[in-house]
Design an enzyme around this catalytic site. Structure first.
Site, PDB file in Angstrom:
ATOM      1  N   LYS A  50      13.044   9.426   6.692  1.00 52.25           N
ATOM      2  CA  LYS A  50      13.829   8.621   7.082  1.00 52.25           C
ATOM      3  C   LYS A  50      13.201   8.007   8.521  1.00 52.25           C
ATOM      4  O   LYS A  50      12.156   8.547   9.880  1.00 52.25           O
ATOM      5  CB  LYS A  50      14.619   9.720   7.950  1.00 52.25           C
ATOM      6  CG  LYS A  50      15.878   9.549   9.321  1.00 52.25           C
ATOM      7  CD  LYS A  50      16.421  10.300   9.856  1.00 52.25           C
ATOM      8  CE  LYS A  50      17.188  10.318  10.633  1.00 52.25           C
ATOM      9  NZ  LYS A  50      17.965  11.005  11.723  1.00 52.25           N
TER      10      LYS A  50
ATOM     11  N   LYS B 237      10.403  12.607   9.103  1.00 52.10           N
ATOM     12  CA  LYS B 237      11.498  11.793  10.043  1.00 52.10           C
ATOM     13  C   LYS B 237      10.417  11.381  11.248  1.00 52.10           C
ATOM     14  O   LYS B 237       9.852  12.317  11.943  1.00 52.10           O
ATOM     15  CB  LYS B 237      12.245  13.065  10.409  1.00 52.10           C
ATOM     16  CG  LYS B 237      13.619  12.810  11.309  1.00 52.10           C
ATOM     17  CD  LYS B 237      14.481  12.825  12.064  1.00 52.10           C
ATOM     18  CE  LYS B 237      15.169  12.295  13.070  1.00 52.10           C
ATOM     19  NZ  LYS B 237      16.247  13.605  13.352  1.00 52.10           N
TER      20      LYS B 237
END
Ligand code: PBG
Length: 334
Positions: free
Chosen positions: A253, A198
């Site tokens: 992400k 992330k």
């Protein structure tokens, strides 16, 4: 490779039937996870300014939608609470058994037991700082101290009946602690979807408006725990560690600017890889669509199909509801 005219690559693009026959990837209902913003109260729905077409909803309205989308083939929903009260330094609300997320999980599992419910494990809705963890006097996010709170949060979600907990905090070592705690508390079937790669991305901006954490965060950043967008190899380390620690699925992400990471990860690992088409990607596409610069259905479907080509097993997307409608209407174009 054979030479022209023995090889004419265009033969396999000649008609729509031959194109679909040789197509390597396909987007289906089973690829989609719908992220939703849940509000306290009844019959409440608020459009999010920076995400036109996406609404924060109270539980009752959310359930109406979920009933409909489940009929259309939705397999999973990811819950994000809009918490306005009960924020605190130690984020106690995160593991309140009667908290908004916990109540929403219970209700969904009661009404639609087969719909998978995914819950975010991170403290940002609950801390005064808007950070994903507890902070010291300098605002630095404390690692090991935070993990024990995240563990309690995960257990309270499991108790409410969640299918998948999704730690999105990017602290070190939280996956193994959460896995051990779930085993200890007798939740062996609760899976962990680790947000492993992330990135510290500006594409989360609209999400922070949606859940109301941007005000709390102010000018501070999440750069000391989320990954530097410049790095690719480091993502492979993060993913490998989370798999070792017991992650059942891993996430990359944001999505579209990070398709190279998804692709590398799907070559290197055998664990399912999910990706998140985040709020900023939605905002970007949607504003081009609303301005008439991009064709709505085509832009949405292409953006998601490309996640599949990159190697994704499932995609979190705010377009999931619209895509399910598309997939269920049999129009003949393409
Ligand atoms: C917070 C969290 C974020 C998102 C999902 N969980 C924001 C952040 O890290 O600040 C972003 C999702 C999106 O932008 O759509 N733990």
């Amino acid at each position: 490779m054979q030479k022209f005219p023995l090889t004419r690559k265009r033969r396999l693009r000649y008609s729509s039937s031959i194109r679909s026959l040789v197509s390597e990837n396909q987007l289906t209902a089973s690829d989609l996870i719908w992220p939703v913003f849940v509000l306290e109260g009844k019959n409440k729905s608020e459009e999010i300014k920076s995400m036109p077409g996406v609404y924060r909803m109270s539980q009752d309205l959310l359930l109406d939608k979920l009933n409909h989308l489940f009929e259309l083939g939705l397999k999973a929903v990811a819950l994000f609470p809009v918490v306005t009260e009960n924020k605190s330094e130690y984020a106690e609300e995160a593991y309140n058994d009667d908290g908004l997320v916990q109540r929403t999980i219970r209700t969904i599992k009661l009404v639609l037991p087969e719909l998978l419910v995914i819950s975010d494990v991170a403290l940002d809705p609950y801390t005064l700082s808007g950070q994903d963890g507890l902070t010291d006097e300098d605002g630095y996010v404390l690692n090991d101290e935070t993990i024990s709170v995240l563990t309690q949060q995960a257990i309270s979600h499991a108790q409410a009946g969640v299918d998948i907990v999704a730690p999105s905090d990017m602290l070190d070592g939280r996956i193994i602690q959460i896995r051990m705690a779930l085993e200890e508390h007798d939740y062996p079937h609760t899976s962990i979807l680790a947000y492993s790669a992330k990135y510290a991305s500006c594409f989360y901006g609209p999400f922070r408006d949606a859940v109301g954490s941007s005000g709390n965060l102010g000018k501070s950043t999440k750069d000391s725990y989320q990954m530097n967008p410049a790095n690719g190899k480091e993502a492979m380390d993060e993913i490998a560690m989370d798999i070792d620690e017991g992650a059942d699925m891993v996430m990359v992400k944001p999505g579209m600017p990070y398709l190279d990471i998804i692709s590398k990860a799907s070559e290197q690992f055998n664990t399912p890889i999910f990706a998140y088409q985040v709020s900023g990607e939605y905002a970007m596409l949607q504003s081009a669509i609303e301005n008439g610069y991009l064709e709505e259905k085509k832009a949405i479907m292409e953006s998601l199909l490309c996640f599949k080509r990159a190697g994704c097993d499932a995609i979190l997307t705010y377009y999931a509801d619209r895509v399910l409608e598309y997939l269920n209407t049999n129009d003949e174009e393409e």
